[in-house]
Design a protein around this motif. Structure first.
Motif, PDB file in Angstrom:
ATOM      1  N   ARG A   1      -7.449   4.538   0.170  1.00  0.00           N
ATOM      2  CA  ARG A   1      -6.329   3.606   0.099  1.00  0.00           C
ATOM      3  C   ARG A   1      -4.979   4.298   0.226  1.00  0.00           C
ATOM      4  O   ARG A   1      -3.943   3.648   0.165  1.00  0.00           O
TER       5      ARG A   1
ATOM      6  N   GLY B   1      -1.353   2.856  -7.152  1.00  0.00           N
ATOM      7  CA  GLY B   1      -1.199   1.599  -6.436  1.00  0.00           C
ATOM      8  C   GLY B   1      -0.095   0.841  -7.145  1.00  0.00           C
ATOM      9  O   GLY B   1       0.464   1.311  -8.139  1.00  0.00           O
TER      10      GLY B   1
ATOM     11  N   GLY C   1       0.835  -1.193   0.000  1.00  0.00           N
ATOM     12  CA  GLY C   1       0.000   0.000   0.000  1.00  0.00           C
ATOM     13  C   GLY C   1       0.869   1.243   0.000  1.00  0.00           C
ATOM     14  O   GLY C   1       2.097   1.178  -0.116  1.00  0.00           O
TER      15      GLY C   1
END
Length: 491
Positions: A442, A467, A425
């Motif tokens: 996120r 990501g 992450g």
């Protein structure tokens, strides 16, 4: 039966001499060139690069498989829109320097992308030849050709430095020296701006240095690219953690930077959150590979970083990072390496080439299993992993069939180390220390179509936005961000 490359090259030359050109039928009859590689039994204990690269003859033969389509779908699959037919045609004609010059108009790191990017899901996935054979693996080997000319340029001292515009007096800070950051640094330096790259580690290169093993990407190649950036005036500051050493706002307000780019990647490891995961001998793939790659833990006579000695290693995950960790375990002394994955081979996200190399080297795959507990001894060290068996149910949102646990199927897998390779992450440090730098739930920094963030003077790109992605995707974001920065500084 092994392909006689010289014979194939002679056939091509004879056809061109006789007919003046190759027809589509001629090109489709040319066999795909195989990538030479080191012997699996030997290489599994060595850090030397596994894939050896095409010879000049192989590259020319492979390039002649390209149909030179009127509508090059392969370019649609390339995140930076490289003129693929153009550079492949030059290789087919034996013009290697011209080929690499075409690539470098849009891609900064061809020697790296040619090695590690998933071409079968990008350019080769769109290749017409691959569609003829109903397999992206049988498409024209675009990545291997890209690697060949990039290596040829470097090994023959043919590297041409880009032109740099007159100095503008503007300063750009680049946070992170991964592929996105290096791309921004190059494009902003070419525009005449003074660029400084800030890197938290003691060596530059980002994931290319700490994440990808030497046997897939020799570190000298990454360092050569960084040296080339230094030659056009880019400065590098290592051991500089933005958000701690200085905040991003301090760089902009006190250090005089006119713009900043955030390319800090996705370096926060994800875990299973199961009992026993804090035992001695459990590692994130991130730490395991960083110790081996960046800290050279495999060089036990000289490296300062300790490496955990383990004979039976279990790796949880099935992506490229899991394959890297499993293969690295052999090179660090493991005798047995198991990859545990809750789906089947068909659903594995890793590249087929990486899966194949891992299997050749002795990695054992345990499909339809997943850890539910890590087992330890009285000393707090790992002695095994308790797994559940699974079966595949209906497809999930990604289209892969969802794993369904089989009740009562618990079983123990003995091991003395476990590596968790479930992805990464975003590190929250920069967002938490920079008011106005907004992120989604996120932790991915929010940007507009030009990669500009909600914070004035700050752009972002690469894994911190996407990501975990690929080198070429990060470079594509870097190019867009650099264009936005250069447009802003020209006002």
């Amino acid at each position: 039966m092994a392909i006689n490359v010289t014979e194939e090259l002679n056939k091509i030359q004879d056809l061109i001499k006789t007919n003046g050109k190759l027809t589509a039928k001629d090109r489709n009859a040319i066999p795909q060139m195989e990538m030479p590689a080191r012997d699996p039994k030997v290489r599994a204990r060595q850090m030397d690069e596994v894939a050896l690269g095409f010879s000049a003859e192989q590259a020319i033969v492979e390039a002649n498989r390209c149909l030179q389509c009127a509508k090059p779908f392969c370019m649609e699959g390339c995140p930076v829109n490289i003129d693929i037919p153009g550079f492949v045609k030059e290789i087919a004609n034996g013009q290697f320097k011209a080929a690499v010059d075409i690539i470098k108009k849009t891609s900064l790191l061809p020697a790296i992308c040619g090695r590690v990017c998933p071409q079968e899901k990008q350019c080769q996935g769109k290749c017409t030849v691959g569609k003829v054979y109903k397999s992206a693996e049988k498409a024209v080997s675009i990545g291997r050709l890209e690697r060949f000319v990039a290596d040829w340029e470097r090994e023959n001292n043919q590297v041409t430095m880009p032109e740099v515009a007159p100095a503008t007096g503007k300063k750009v800070a680049v946070i992170g020296s991964g592929p996105a950051g290096l791309t921004v640094a190059a494009d902003c330096a070419r525009a005449g701006h003074e660029v400084t790259v800030f890197e938290a580690f003691h060596k530059c290169g980002g994931v290319m240095m700490y994440g990808i093993p030497e046997f897939r990407l020799p570190k000298k190649i990454v360092q050569d690219e960084i040296e080339n950036l230094k030659k056009i005036g880019v400065k590098f500051e290592t051991n500089f953690l933005v958000g701690r050493t200085d905040t991003l706002d301090q760089l902009l307000e006190e250090k005089g930077f006119d713009a900043a780019f955030v390319g800090t990647g996705a370096g926060l490891p994800k875990f299973l959150n199961i009992p026993g995961e804090n035992l001695i001998g459990v590692f994130s793939a991130n730490e395991y590979l960083t110790r081996a790659n960046l800290m050279k833990g495999y060089d036990k006579d000289h490296a300062a970083t300790p490496i955990y000695e383990a004979k039976h290693v279990v790796v949880c995950g099935a992506g490229n990072v899991a394959m890297d960790a499993a293969r690295m375990a052999f090179r660090l002394g493991a005798e047995t390496v198991d990859v545990v994955y809750r789906r089947t081979r068909n659903e594995m996200p890793a590249r087929l080439e990486e899966i194949g190399h891992a299997e050749e080297e002795g990695v054992n795959f345990r499909f339809l299993e997943n850890p539910v507990e890590v087992l330890g001894n009285e000393e707090g060290k790992v002695v095994g992993v308790r797994c559940l068996s699974y079966e595949l149910g209906e497809p999930d949102e990604s289209g892969r069939r969802s794993p369904v646990a089989i009740p009562g199927s618990e079983h123990d897998v003995p091991c003395d180390a476990m590596i968790v390779a479930l992805g990464n992450g975003s590190n929250p440090l920069l967002v938490s220390t920079t008011p106005g730098l907004d992120a989604d739930k996120r932790g991915h920094i929010l940007v507009d179509e030009k990669q500009a963030t909600h914070h004035a003077k700050v752009w972002a790109g690469g894994d911190i936005v996407l990501g975990a992605a690929t080198v070429i995707l990060a470079m594509g974001e870097g190019r867009k961000a650099a264009a936005g920065i250069n447009e802003y500084l020209a006002k």
